[in-house]
Every structure is written in structure tokens, then in C-alpha cells.
Design a protein around this motif. Structure first.
Motif, short mmCIF file in Angstrom:
data_model
loop_
_atom_site.label_atom_id
_atom_site.label_comp_id
_atom_site.label_asym_id
_atom_site.label_seq_id
_atom_site.Cartn_x
_atom_site.Cartn_y
_atom_site.Cartn_z
N ALA A 265 4.02 -9.61 21.07
CA ALA A 265 5.14 -8.80 20.42
C ALA A 265 4.55 -8.37 19.42
O ALA A 265 3.60 -9.33 18.97
CB ALA A 265 6.00 -10.05 20.17
N LEU A 266 4.45 -6.96 18.71
CA LEU A 266 4.24 -6.21 17.92
C LEU A 266 5.07 -7.29 16.22
O LEU A 266 6.30 -6.70 16.46
CB LEU A 266 3.62 -4.84 17.75
N VAL A 267 4.30 -8.55 15.50
CA VAL A 267 5.42 -8.34 14.17
C VAL A 267 4.28 -8.59 12.88
O VAL A 267 3.03 -8.72 13.59
CB VAL A 267 5.59 -10.21 14.37
N PHE A 268 4.93 -7.71 12.33
CA PHE A 268 5.12 -7.44 10.50
C PHE A 268 6.20 -7.22 9.44
O PHE A 268 6.94 -7.25 10.13
CB PHE A 268 3.80 -6.27 10.27
N GLU A 269 5.37 -7.85 8.60
CA GLU A 269 6.43 -7.91 7.59
C GLU A 269 6.31 -6.54 6.49
O GLU A 269 5.06 -5.82 6.04
CB GLU A 269 5.99 -8.61 6.39
N ALA A 270 7.85 -5.54 6.53
CA ALA A 270 7.10 -4.48 5.29
C ALA A 270 6.24 -4.60 4.17
O ALA A 270 6.27 -5.49 3.43
CB ALA A 270 8.17 -4.09 5.12
N PRO A 271 4.36 -4.28 3.29
CA PRO A 271 4.85 -4.46 2.24
C PRO A 271 4.94 -3.76 1.54
O PRO A 271 5.67 -2.69 1.59
CB PRO A 271 3.28 -3.80 2.76
N ALA A 272 4.59 -4.15 0.22
CA ALA A 272 4.61 -3.59 -0.67
C ALA A 272 4.28 -2.41 -1.43
O ALA A 272 3.08 -2.50 -0.53
CB ALA A 272 4.11 -4.94 -2.17
N PRO A 273 5.09 -1.20 -1.81
CA PRO A 273 4.21 0.03 -2.02
C PRO A 273 2.57 -0.20 -2.44
O PRO A 273 2.21 -0.50 -3.49
CB PRO A 273 4.63 0.80 -2.68
N PRO A 274 2.08 0.50 -1.58
CA PRO A 274 0.33 -0.11 -1.91
C PRO A 274 -0.36 1.50 -2.79
O PRO A 274 -1.39 1.65 -3.09
CB PRO A 274 -0.59 0.80 -0.09
N VAL A 275 0.42 1.99 -3.25
CA VAL A 275 -0.14 2.79 -4.32
C VAL A 275 1.34 3.48 -4.68
O VAL A 275 2.22 3.48 -5.10
CB VAL A 275 -0.24 4.97 -3.82
N ALA A 276 1.21 4.36 -6.45
CA ALA A 276 2.16 4.53 -7.06
C ALA A 276 1.84 6.18 -7.50
O ALA A 276 0.56 6.21 -7.21
CB ALA A 276 1.86 3.53 -8.34
N VAL A 277 2.45 6.72 -8.76
CA VAL A 277 1.98 8.24 -8.57
C VAL A 277 2.22 8.76 -10.30
O VAL A 277 3.59 7.94 -10.58
CB VAL A 277 3.29 8.98 -7.92
N THR A 278 1.19 8.51 -11.03
CA THR A 278 1.33 8.99 -12.80
C THR A 278 1.76 10.26 -12.32
O THR A 278 0.90 11.24 -12.64
CB THR A 278 0.58 9.00 -13.44
N VAL A 279 2.93 10.91 -13.23
CA VAL A 279 3.34 12.41 -13.23
C VAL A 279 3.65 12.05 -15.27
O VAL A 279 4.09 11.43 -15.24
CB VAL A 279 5.02 12.43 -12.32
N ALA A 280 2.15 13.17 -15.55
CA ALA A 280 2.68 13.76 -16.96
C ALA A 280 3.19 14.88 -17.04
O ALA A 280 2.45 16.15 -16.09
CB ALA A 280 1.28 13.73 -17.56
N VAL A 281 4.36 15.46 -17.67
CA VAL A 281 5.00 17.09 -18.10
C VAL A 281 5.20 16.75 -19.56
O VAL A 281 6.24 16.47 -20.19
CB VAL A 281 6.27 16.91 -17.54
N GLY A 282 4.30 17.73 -19.98
CA GLY A 282 4.44 17.94 -21.11
C GLY A 282 3.39 16.90 -21.66
O GLY A 282 2.36 16.17 -21.21
N GLY A 283 4.48 16.38 -22.37
CA GLY A 283 4.00 14.87 -23.86
C GLY A 283 4.56 13.53 -23.12
O GLY A 283 4.88 12.31 -23.51
#
Length: 335
Positions: A265-283
């Protein structure tokens, strides 16, 4: 908007113009893991984003989507050696879906003159493909049909194709008992809708990505004979409705049985997000944490590709600086 990727993962930003001079930008990142011993480990080769619009199933860049799909490709294996049937089970959290795989069968005449499935042949493995699920297309001969009116009217129907809208790629769909003999039955079946008669119309089942034009997608937006627009964002799920989820939270247990030799069987747990996005619009600046968008298991390779998605909407202002940067989080696998 300028986009930079500070991770080794395949990633992309897809801008989409909206009304009133607004833009919605979708951020995508894919990460591939090896599955071993109930754990995930970063794979040496990272699988790319799937952005080709010519794919027969929904690609990664589908714009309107807010669900999580779980797919599995490969083969259904008996627990050992050869067998006439075997079962594959996909469990996601507290939900599970099972598929019964059979060796090749055809319709044959029974003792009473009716039609019955032949005994399945023994097999070593059956491909998890919509071609092996119930469905298909048949060629209908030209014929004259009654219009059913009081005048006894008739109409000529030319030769044409007739298909099962839930799965045009499959096999087993038959419209005339006289032409059913020696025709193949599906090899993948819903365990609660096993075929007994030539005119049974079961739900086709498969864990592979579901064709974009498949009629099962209507289940997301059609309820009680009425159109429900609230489910429109589910239409772009890569999976059939049976393995489409509103969301898959970190820590959710995912298990796939019956698709590895020897009963592994193939078994695993969904991981936490390994990435994030920082968005800057104007100030203004904000950090977006993506959601798990798709789980694509390759059972043969014992690998899984996870697709993460985030989006932001902003107005177009002349000469305004707009930047987005993808970066690793603390959950990013090391080593």
C-alpha cells in the motif's frame, strides 16, 4: 506583475484580465515526493507543471477552480501472482472509493438463451484507465422509427454513432441485445454497481484523471433537476466527482491499496504548504499561503506530485509597482 521563484520547484504565475480593469493572478507550484514507509521524501526529479491546454483532462492552469482532486495512475494488481479479479481502494481522510478489476470478459449466450458475462480470464495486472471503465461508443445502423403520434408517422434515422456520455472512452456500452454477443465488458467496475445485464448503465469508475468532457462532471452543478451554479468551480477538477474534495487539509491521511505488486500500500499524510507567495502591489504587501489543489499519484513509480495554488486580485494602476515572490516555508523538505 513581476514574478520570481526562489525555490527549486516548477512554478508559474498566470495573470487573467477581469472586468473593471482588474487582474487575477494565479500562482502555481508543483512538488514531487517519493512515497516510502508511510512518509514523503523529496524526489530527485521534480515533475513539471501541466499547462498544455491540449491535455484531454483539466490542466494545472484552469482558472476557475477551488477544490482538491486526487488521482492515481498505474495498474490494479492481485495480492499475489495471477487472479481473475482484484480490488483497488483509495482512501482520503474518512472517505474511501473502491474499484473492482476483472480479467477480460465478453457477453455470451446463457443456457436460457439470454446474455451473461463470461468468466473473467486470469490477469497479472489491469491498467487503471478510463478505457477499461464502463462506457464507449457504438455504431447505430440506419433505421425507421415511429414518431409516436396519432397519425402513425415515421422518420428515417441515418447511420450514426451513439455513446455513453459519462465515458466515451470506455467499453461495455451496448444499445441492442442482438449485437451484444462477444462484445467486451468493462474491466473496472463500481463494487456497488456490478454489471449483470447487457443494458445496465453503471457509473464508470477509475482513479486516473477524468476527461474534461466527461458527463459525470454535471453532478457538481445539477441537483434535483436544477442547475446549481455554486458548484461551477468544481467542474475543473482533474478527478471524477468520486475523488474530488472541497479541500484536503494538512495531516489528512491518503492511502492507496491494490495498485502495487505484492499487496503493498502507498500511504502518506498531506503535508503543510511547502511554499508561500509574497505579493506587493503599490505600497501594500501580503503573504499568500497556497491550498493543495491536486494530488497525482504515480503508483508504478511510488511517487506523488502535489500541486499548490494561490491567487490574488488587484486593480491596474498606471506606473504602479507590482511584484510577487515564491519562497520556501518551514515545511519545505530539506535534503
Amino acid at each position: 506583475m513581476r514574478f520570481s521563484n526562489d525555490t527549486p520547484l516548477p512554478a508559474a504565475m498566470l495573470p487573467n484580465a477581469e472586468q473593471d480593469d482588474r487582474v487575477t493572478a494565479i500562482f502555481l507550484a508543483a512538488i514531487t515526493y517519493r512515497i516510502a514507509g508511510g512518509r514523503l521524501a523529496l524526489a530527485a526529479a521534480q515533475r513539471p507543471l501541466l499547462l498544455d491546454p491540449a491535455l484531454p483532462y483539466p490542466h494545472d492552469g484552469m482558472l476557475q477552480k477551488s477544490v482538491a482532486s486526487v488521482c492515481a495512475t498505474g495498474f490494479v494488481y492481485p495480492k499475489e501472482g495471477r487472479a481473475r479479479e482484484a480490488t483497488a481502494v483509495l482512501r482520503v481522510g474518512d472517505r474511501d472509493a473502491a474499484i473492482v478489476a476483472y480479467g477480460q470478459r465478453v457477453w455470451q449466450r446463457s443456457v436460457g438463451g439470454g446474455l451473461a458475462p463470461s468468466a473473467p480470464l486470469a490477469f497479472e495486472r489491469v491498467e487503471m484507465s478510463w478505457r477499461n471503465a464502463y462506457g464507449g461508443v457504438v455504431q447505430e445502423p440506419a433505421r425507421v422509427v415511429s414518431l409516436g403520434d396519432d397519425d402513425g408517422g415515421e422518420a428515417f434515422v441515418p447511420e450514426h454513432e451513439s455513446g455513453y456520455p459519462h465515458n466515451f472512452e470506455g467499453k461495455g456500452f451496448i444499445t441492442d441485445a442482438a449485437r451484444a454477443q462477444d462484445q467486451p465488458l468493462p474491466q473496472l467496475e463500481h463494487p456497488e454497481q456490478l454489471i449483470r445485464r447487457w443494458n445496465d448503465r453503471p457509473e464508470p469508475v477509475c482513479f486516473a484523471p477524468y476527461p474534461l468532457w466527461g458527463g459525470l462532471r454535471a453532478a457538481h452543478v445539477w441537483h434535483d433537476q436544477q442547475f446549481d451554479q455554486s458548484g461551477a468551480s468544481k467542474l475543473a477538477s482533474r478527478a471524477a466527482p468520486r475523488t474530488t474534495f472541497d479541500a484536503i487539509a494538512p495531516g489528512t491521511r491518503i492511502a492507496l491499496g491494490g495498485m502495487r505488486p505484492g499487496g503493498e500500500a502507498l500511504v502518506f499524510e498531506a503535508p503543510a504548504p511547502p511554499v508561500a507567495v509574497t505579493v506587493a502591489v503599490g505600497g501594500a504587501s501580503e503573504r499568500l499561503v497556497p491550498a493543495l489543489d491536486a494530488v497525482d499519484i504515480d503508483a508504478e513509480a511510488a511517487e506523488v506530485r502535489l500541486l499548490w495554488r494561490a491567487s490574488v486580485s488587484y486593480g491596474l494602476v498606471q506606473l504602479e509597482h507590482r511584484r510577487a515572490r515564491l519562497e520556501a516555508t518551514e515545511a519545505f523538505p530539506r535534503g
